[in-house]
Scaffold this motif. Structure first.
Motif, PDB file in Angstrom:
ATOM      1  N   SER A 189      -4.332   4.990   1.214  1.00 14.61           N
ATOM      2  CA  SER A 189      -4.663   4.919   2.593  1.00 14.61           C
ATOM      3  C   SER A 189      -3.850   3.750   3.125  1.00 14.61           C
ATOM      4  CB  SER A 189      -6.029   4.326   2.642  1.00 14.61           C
ATOM      5  OG  SER A 189      -6.487   3.959   4.035  1.00 14.61           O
ATOM      6  N   THR A 190      -3.098   3.977   4.254  1.00 14.34           N
ATOM      7  CA  THR A 190      -2.138   3.106   4.589  1.00 14.34           C
ATOM      8  C   THR A 190      -2.283   2.813   6.082  1.00 14.34           C
ATOM      9  OG1 THR A 190      -0.294   4.605   4.997  1.00 14.34           O
ATOM     10  CG2 THR A 190      -0.473   3.266   2.709  1.00 14.34           C
ATOM     11  N   PRO A 191      -3.546   2.394   6.545  1.00 18.12           N
ATOM     12  CA  PRO A 191      -3.899   2.047   7.958  1.00 18.12           C
ATOM     13  C   PRO A 191      -3.018   1.336   8.713  1.00 18.12           C
ATOM     14  CG  PRO A 191      -5.478   0.979   6.580  1.00 18.12           C
ATOM     15  CD  PRO A 191      -4.707   1.626   5.517  1.00 18.12           C
ATOM     16  N   ALA A 192      -2.883   1.366   9.978  1.00 13.77           N
ATOM     17  CA  ALA A 192      -1.988   0.413  10.976  1.00 13.77           C
ATOM     18  C   ALA A 192      -2.458  -1.083  10.486  1.00 13.77           C
ATOM     19  CB  ALA A 192      -2.372   0.596  12.049  1.00 13.77           C
ATOM     20  N   LEU A 193      -1.474  -2.064  10.422  1.00 13.67           N
ATOM     21  CA  LEU A 193      -1.625  -3.321  10.339  1.00 13.67           C
ATOM     22  C   LEU A 193      -2.082  -3.888   9.015  1.00 13.67           C
ATOM     23  CD1 LEU A 193      -3.948  -4.284  13.532  1.00 13.67           C
ATOM     24  CD2 LEU A 193      -1.369  -4.314  13.100  1.00 13.67           C
ATOM     25  N   VAL A 194      -1.922  -2.864   7.919  1.00 13.74           N
ATOM     26  CA  VAL A 194      -1.873  -3.203   6.411  1.00 13.74           C
ATOM     27  C   VAL A 194      -0.597  -3.589   6.044  1.00 13.74           C
ATOM     28  CG1 VAL A 194      -1.363  -0.713   5.559  1.00 13.74           C
ATOM     29  CG2 VAL A 194      -2.964  -2.388   4.415  1.00 13.74           C
ATOM     30  N   ASP A 195      -0.635  -4.730   5.046  1.00 16.57           N
ATOM     31  CA  ASP A 195       0.390  -5.050   4.359  1.00 16.57           C
ATOM     32  C   ASP A 195       0.677  -4.300   3.045  1.00 16.57           C
ATOM     33  OD1 ASP A 195       1.059  -7.293   6.124  1.00 16.57           O
ATOM     34  OD2 ASP A 195      -0.334  -8.435   5.086  1.00 16.57           O
ATOM     35  N   VAL A 196       1.838  -3.567   2.747  1.00 23.44           N
ATOM     36  CA  VAL A 196       2.054  -2.713   1.773  1.00 23.44           C
ATOM     37  C   VAL A 196       3.232  -3.361   0.845  1.00 23.44           C
ATOM     38  CG1 VAL A 196       2.996  -0.484   0.964  1.00 23.44           C
ATOM     39  CG2 VAL A 196       1.642  -0.780   3.192  1.00 23.44           C
ATOM     40  N   LEU A 197       3.159  -3.499  -0.442  1.00 24.55           N
ATOM     41  CA  LEU A 197       3.841  -3.679  -1.466  1.00 24.55           C
ATOM     42  C   LEU A 197       4.061  -2.602  -2.436  1.00 24.55           C
ATOM     43  CD1 LEU A 197       2.767  -7.107  -2.605  1.00 24.55           C
ATOM     44  CD2 LEU A 197       4.645  -6.808  -1.127  1.00 24.55           C
ATOM     45  N   VAL A 198       5.352  -1.936  -2.652  1.00 21.54           N
ATOM     46  CA  VAL A 198       5.628  -0.790  -3.636  1.00 21.54           C
ATOM     47  C   VAL A 198       6.566  -1.415  -4.733  1.00 21.54           C
ATOM     48  CG1 VAL A 198       6.782   1.398  -3.527  1.00 21.54           C
ATOM     49  CG2 VAL A 198       5.637   0.606  -1.326  1.00 21.54           C
ATOM     50  N   PHE A 199       5.830  -0.888  -5.807  1.00 23.04           N
ATOM     51  CA  PHE A 199       6.577  -1.245  -7.289  1.00 23.04           C
ATOM     52  C   PHE A 199       7.101   0.031  -7.660  1.00 23.04           C
ATOM     53  CE2 PHE A 199       3.671  -4.781  -6.057  1.00 23.04           C
ATOM     54  CZ  PHE A 199       4.359  -5.877  -6.587  1.00 23.04           C
ATOM     55  N   LEU A 200       8.165   0.052  -8.543  1.00 25.64           N
ATOM     56  CA  LEU A 200       8.816   1.194  -9.365  1.00 25.64           C
ATOM     57  C   LEU A 200       9.035   0.690 -10.672  1.00 25.64           C
ATOM     58  CD1 LEU A 200       9.779   4.048  -9.577  1.00 25.64           C
ATOM     59  CD2 LEU A 200      11.937   3.121  -9.099  1.00 25.64           C
ATOM     60  N   ASN A 201       8.149   1.167 -11.947  1.00 29.35           N
ATOM     61  CA  ASN A 201       8.094   0.589 -13.188  1.00 29.35           C
ATOM     62  C   ASN A 201       8.027  -0.866 -13.075  1.00 29.35           C
ATOM     63  OD1 ASN A 201       8.674   3.385 -14.011  1.00 29.35           O
ATOM     64  ND2 ASN A 201      10.709   3.254 -13.327  1.00 29.35           N
ATOM     65  N   GLY A 202       7.078  -1.385 -12.402  1.00 29.49           N
ATOM     66  CA  GLY A 202       6.729  -2.791 -12.418  1.00 29.49           C
ATOM     67  C   GLY A 202       7.676  -3.694 -11.457  1.00 29.49           C
ATOM     68  N   GLU A 203       8.867  -3.326 -11.084  1.00 29.18           N
ATOM     69  CA  GLU A 203       9.669  -3.995 -10.170  1.00 29.18           C
ATOM     70  C   GLU A 203       9.290  -3.957  -8.673  1.00 29.18           C
ATOM     71  OE1 GLU A 203      14.494  -4.335  -9.388  1.00 29.18           O
ATOM     72  OE2 GLU A 203      13.800  -3.818 -11.608  1.00 29.18           O
ATOM     73  N   LEU A 204       9.296  -4.904  -7.993  1.00 31.65           N
ATOM     74  CA  LEU A 204       8.938  -4.665  -6.719  1.00 31.65           C
ATOM     75  C   LEU A 204      10.232  -4.110  -5.775  1.00 31.65           C
ATOM     76  CD1 LEU A 204       7.144  -5.392  -4.044  1.00 31.65           C
ATOM     77  CD2 LEU A 204       8.371  -7.695  -4.168  1.00 31.65           C
ATOM     78  N   LEU A 205      10.071  -3.245  -5.061  1.00 30.01           N
ATOM     79  CA  LEU A 205      11.180  -2.619  -4.251  1.00 30.01           C
ATOM     80  C   LEU A 205      11.247  -3.108  -2.843  1.00 30.01           C
ATOM     81  CD1 LEU A 205      10.410   1.257  -5.004  1.00 30.01           C
ATOM     82  CD2 LEU A 205      12.118  -0.275  -5.909  1.00 30.01           C
ATOM     83  N   PRO A 206      12.376  -3.538  -2.702  1.00 27.11           N
ATOM     84  CA  PRO A 206      12.746  -3.988  -1.291  1.00 27.11           C
ATOM     85  C   PRO A 206      12.097  -3.115  -0.130  1.00 27.11           C
ATOM     86  CG  PRO A 206      14.845  -3.569  -2.198  1.00 27.11           C
ATOM     87  CD  PRO A 206      13.893  -3.219  -3.085  1.00 27.11           C
ATOM     88  N   SER A 207      11.574  -3.364   0.920  1.00 27.54           N
ATOM     89  CA  SER A 207      11.174  -2.540   1.810  1.00 27.54           C
ATOM     90  C   SER A 207      12.273  -1.675   2.627  1.00 27.54           C
ATOM     91  CB  SER A 207      10.419  -3.321   3.079  1.00 27.54           C
ATOM     92  OG  SER A 207      11.499  -4.148   3.815  1.00 27.54           O
TER      93      SER A 207
END
Length: 97
Positions: A41-59
């Motif tokens: 669930s990614t509703p409007a106004l939500v902050d999202v962080l995405v990690f690949l194999n434990g490493e934070l991906l740049p937006s």
């Protein structure tokens, strides 16, 4: 006793945080149910962080769509998505001394 947290003069800040884990093999998009059966669930106004194999991906490596994450290039591995929705109740109470 000291108050640790938000300033009682201005209001309260509440946060709702969720974590989703997907195992992907050459995928451009993660959506639907994660490995634990929880629907992304990614509703409007939500902050999202995405990690690949434990490493934070740049937006710049992904975009957030309606309940989906779309990568600029296919990804392989464990994708972890953390969402945080914050809301504030400003001056929603009366302070007494």
């Amino acid at each position: 006793m000291a108050y640790i947290g938000n300033n009682l003069e201005t209001g309260l800040l509440r946060s709702k945080r969720a974590e989703y884990v997907f195992t992907v093999t050459s995928a451009n998009t993660v959506s639907g149910f994660d490995d634990n059966g929880k629907a992304l669930s990614t509703p409007a106004l939500v902050d999202v962080l995405v990690f690949l194999n434990g490493e934070l991906l740049p937006s710049s490596n992904y975009t957030v769509g309606q309940d989906e994450i779309v990568f600029t290039t296919p990804q392989t591995g464990t994708v972890t998505v953390i969402t945080e929705l914050q809301s504030a109740l400003i001056n929603a109470f009366t302070r007494t001394e």
